[in-house]
Design a protein around this motif. Structure first.
Motif, PDB file in Angstrom:
ATOM      1  N   GLY A  22      -0.535  -3.444  12.483  1.00  0.00           N
ATOM      2  CA  GLY A  22      -0.488  -4.701  11.833  1.00  0.00           C
ATOM      3  C   GLY A  22       0.068  -4.436  10.414  1.00  0.00           C
ATOM      4  N   LEU A  23       0.315  -3.012  10.130  1.00  0.00           N
ATOM      5  CA  LEU A  23       0.810  -2.942   8.607  1.00  0.00           C
ATOM      6  C   LEU A  23       2.046  -1.999   8.683  1.00  0.00           C
ATOM      7  N   PRO A  24       3.248  -2.952   8.655  1.00  0.00           N
ATOM      8  CA  PRO A  24       4.569  -2.406   8.502  1.00  0.00           C
ATOM      9  C   PRO A  24       4.681  -1.261   7.630  1.00  0.00           C
ATOM     10  N   CYS A  25       5.415   0.035   7.975  1.00  0.00           N
ATOM     11  CA  CYS A  25       5.067   1.267   7.235  1.00  0.00           C
ATOM     12  C   CYS A  25       6.138   2.329   7.111  1.00  0.00           C
ATOM     13  N   PRO A  26       7.293   1.978   6.540  1.00  0.00           N
ATOM     14  CA  PRO A  26       8.416   3.173   6.661  1.00  0.00           C
ATOM     15  C   PRO A  26       7.838   4.279   5.787  1.00  0.00           C
ATOM     16  N   ASN A  27       8.595   5.376   5.951  1.00  0.00           N
ATOM     17  CA  ASN A  27       8.220   6.690   5.204  1.00  0.00           C
ATOM     18  C   ASN A  27       9.192   6.856   4.029  1.00  0.00           C
ATOM     19  N   ILE A  28       8.875   7.208   3.191  1.00  0.00           N
ATOM     20  CA  ILE A  28       9.740   7.748   1.804  1.00  0.00           C
ATOM     21  C   ILE A  28       9.664   9.130   1.486  1.00  0.00           C
ATOM     22  N   CYS A  57       0.776  -1.156  -0.156  1.00  0.00           N
ATOM     23  CA  CYS A  57       0.085  -0.180  -0.014  1.00  0.00           C
ATOM     24  C   CYS A  57       0.944   1.069  -0.164  1.00  0.00           C
ATOM     25  N   PHE A  58       0.385   2.330  -0.612  1.00  0.00           N
ATOM     26  CA  PHE A  58       0.982   3.493  -0.705  1.00  0.00           C
ATOM     27  C   PHE A  58       0.093   4.588  -0.003  1.00  0.00           C
ATOM     28  N   ASP A  67       1.659   8.727   9.472  1.00  0.00           N
ATOM     29  CA  ASP A  67       0.473   7.691   9.874  1.00  0.00           C
ATOM     30  C   ASP A  67       1.245   6.543   9.965  1.00  0.00           C
ATOM     31  N   GLY A  68       2.458   6.207   9.195  1.00  0.00           N
ATOM     32  CA  GLY A  68       3.001   5.014   9.406  1.00  0.00           C
ATOM     33  C   GLY A  68       3.324   4.264  10.837  1.00  0.00           C
ATOM     34  N   SER A  69       3.493   5.384  11.638  1.00  0.00           N
ATOM     35  CA  SER A  69       3.819   5.133  12.974  1.00  0.00           C
ATOM     36  C   SER A  69       2.760   4.041  13.472  1.00  0.00           C
ATOM     37  N   ARG A  70       1.550   4.582  13.402  1.00  0.00           N
ATOM     38  CA  ARG A  70       0.398   4.002  13.840  1.00  0.00           C
ATOM     39  C   ARG A  70      -0.104   3.004  12.971  1.00  0.00           C
ATOM     40  N   LEU A  71       0.090   2.896  11.657  1.00  0.00           N
ATOM     41  CA  LEU A  71      -0.070   1.693  11.042  1.00  0.00           C
ATOM     42  C   LEU A  71       0.495   0.825  11.030  1.00  0.00           C
ATOM     43  N   ALA A 118      -3.837  -4.699   2.899  1.00  0.00           N
ATOM     44  CA  ALA A 118      -2.271  -4.619   2.481  1.00  0.00           C
ATOM     45  C   ALA A 118      -1.648  -5.481   3.572  1.00  0.00           C
ATOM     46  N   ASP A 119      -0.628  -5.987   3.010  1.00  0.00           N
ATOM     47  CA  ASP A 119       0.410  -6.717   3.939  1.00  0.00           C
ATOM     48  C   ASP A 119       1.395  -5.913   4.455  1.00  0.00           C
ATOM     49  N   PHE A 120       1.985  -4.897   3.597  1.00  0.00           N
ATOM     50  CA  PHE A 120       2.979  -4.057   3.872  1.00  0.00           C
ATOM     51  C   PHE A 120       2.473  -2.528   3.296  1.00  0.00           C
ATOM     52  N   GLY A 121       3.257  -1.401   3.983  1.00  0.00           N
ATOM     53  CA  GLY A 121       2.813  -0.250   3.429  1.00  0.00           C
ATOM     54  C   GLY A 121       4.013   0.746   3.363  1.00  0.00           C
ATOM     55  N   TYR A 122       3.940   1.731   2.603  1.00  0.00           N
ATOM     56  CA  TYR A 122       4.644   2.957   2.762  1.00  0.00           C
ATOM     57  C   TYR A 122       4.061   4.358   2.696  1.00  0.00           C
TER      58      TYR A 122
END
Length: 415
Positions: A372-378, A79-80, A364-368, A196-200
């Motif tokens: 359950g949605l690992p989510c670094p920031n680009i 997910c983006f 948002d990636g912190s909370r996501l 989604a399994d993973f996010g950014y």
């Protein structure tokens, strides 16, 4: 470089920033302001026009959309995500974006208020923008690059993927959130529906930056009950809650533990609001550090300050309340290292030196991540957030779009 890449991020960005989407922390509605949906509805229309048929806006202000897989491989769903709202700290109404072509290091004087000057000496990242095209507002509003640059880049990448089916990828999810600027960006998100399994999140600053670590954050509220008396007969009796509140703030560390004196991995105690009258007053704080242990140490410092002040007010009481806000996402991301590693590779594949960094803030990636949605920031290329000097370069936005597309390819290649 991408083949057949026809950039649309700039054109989209210039339109998006002219839509006022300021969020409002004082509001209890979801989203906090109806006007955020004005942009979200437009995004849905544009996604549907691309052929992304499931794009929709829900009642809570979230945009969900899916780019179907075009590979026979079984690839994790990624997910983006970007947020549509702009900060309450500076007006976002009537934004007039201006492109300053072929920047050569000059001070940028904003035309609607000549006192607003974007100086190379104050914005060191401009040193890497020589020859690029810089977009600013006109001097009376913020620009909205935070985070409409990210929104435009995701939309541009979606457009490119849909129109270039030879680029193989798994299922791609798109999520646009409201209210990130007031800490409620994930308050009503439906992760089961997102699927989604993973996010950014695409919400970072400097070209090439990849952020896998944020502050851990708590809020503190000190509620003070003083003693009110008629001021003409108050000697030896009155204990003003307002003065107690002011003393607590005045006794905060000044050379350490404040936003204006810290950097890097240093945390802080920051008063963000004070209100009340003689009898009752409230002081609100945000506490930040990368270590949860240090976060609690900072809270103990604040509690000790409060207790020492109250010694001189024996008939007054104060209640010290701590509210968890978000936690350092690195704790989650370290368990799924490929998520960050693929993003690093995508940035490098775009011809950029990737820089793994920490955020002195949250996304948002912190909370996501903790949901359950690992989510670094680009990186999105946005700079000088929340003020009239905000800027972004056309070329940085294009590189962010390329990174998103390469990231989709990399996930497909590795499965």
């Amino acid at each position: 470089m991408l083949i057949n890449y026809k950039n649309t991020s700039t054109e989209r960005f210039l339109r998006y920033v002219q839509i006022d989407t300021q969020s409002d922390a004082a509001s209890t509605s979801q989203p906090s302001t109806k006007k955020q949906k004005d942009l979200s509805r437009l995004l849905v229309e544009e996604l549907q026009a691309m052929g992304i048929t499931d794009a929709h806006l829900d009642e809570f202000g979230y945009v969900y959309a899916t780019i179907p897989s075009n590979t026979e491989k079984t690839v994790p769903v990624i997910c983006f995500c970007s947020h549509v709202d702009t900060s309450p700290d500076c007006s976002g109404a009537g934004v007039k974006p201006i492109i300053h072509k072929n920047y050569q290091g000059q001070d940028i004087v904003l035309p609607d208020d000549h006192s607003q000057i974007i100086k190379l000496s104050e914005h060191p990242d401009l040193a890497h923008q020589f020859g690029n095209d810089i977009i600013t507002a006109s001097g009376t509003t913020l620009l909205g690059a935070d985070n409409k640059a990210g929104v435009a880049e995701i939309m541009d990448a979606a457009y490119h993927l849909v129109n270039n089916p030879e680029i193989k990828h798994g299922t791609i999810k798109i999520l646009f959130t409201p209210d990130e600027e007031i800490g409620r960006g994930t308050a009503a998100v439906d992760l089961e529906k997102l699927g989604a399994d993973f996010g950014y999140t695409i919400d970072g600053e400097t070209l090439g930056s990849l952020e896998d670590e944020t502050f851990s954050a708590d809020g503190v509220k000190i509620s003070i009950q003083g003693v009110s008396q008629h001021p003409g007969f108050a000697k030896g009796r009155m204990e003003s809650a307002l003065k107690i509140a002011a003393e607590i703030v005045a006794n905060l560390p000044k050379e350490t533990l404040s936003p204006e004196t810290t950097e890097g991995k240093e945390g802080f105690i920051h008063p963000v609001g004070i209100s009340g009258m003689v009898e009752n007053a409230t002081v609100e704080f945000i506490i930040r550090d990368f270590s949860e242990e240090k976060l609690h140490q900072h809270e103990a410092v604040l509690k000790e300050i409060m207790d020492k002040v109250l010694i001189n007010y024996p008939n007054s009481i104060a209640i010290f309340e701590v509210f968890e806000q978000y936690r350092n996402m690195k704790e989650v991301l370290d368990k799924t290292p490929q998520v960050t590693a693929y993003a690093f590779e995508a940035i490098e594949r775009s011809g950029i030196n990737a820089k793994q960094m920490s955020i002195r803030g949250g996304t948002d990636g912190s909370r996501l991540s903790f949901m359950g949605l690992p989510c670094p920031n680009i990186f999105a290329g946005e700079h000088a957030f929340h003020g009239k000097h905000e800027w972004v370069s056309v070329q940085d936005m294009e590189k962010a779009t390329e990174t998103i597309i390469h990231l989709c390819e990399i996930w497909e290649e590795n499965f």
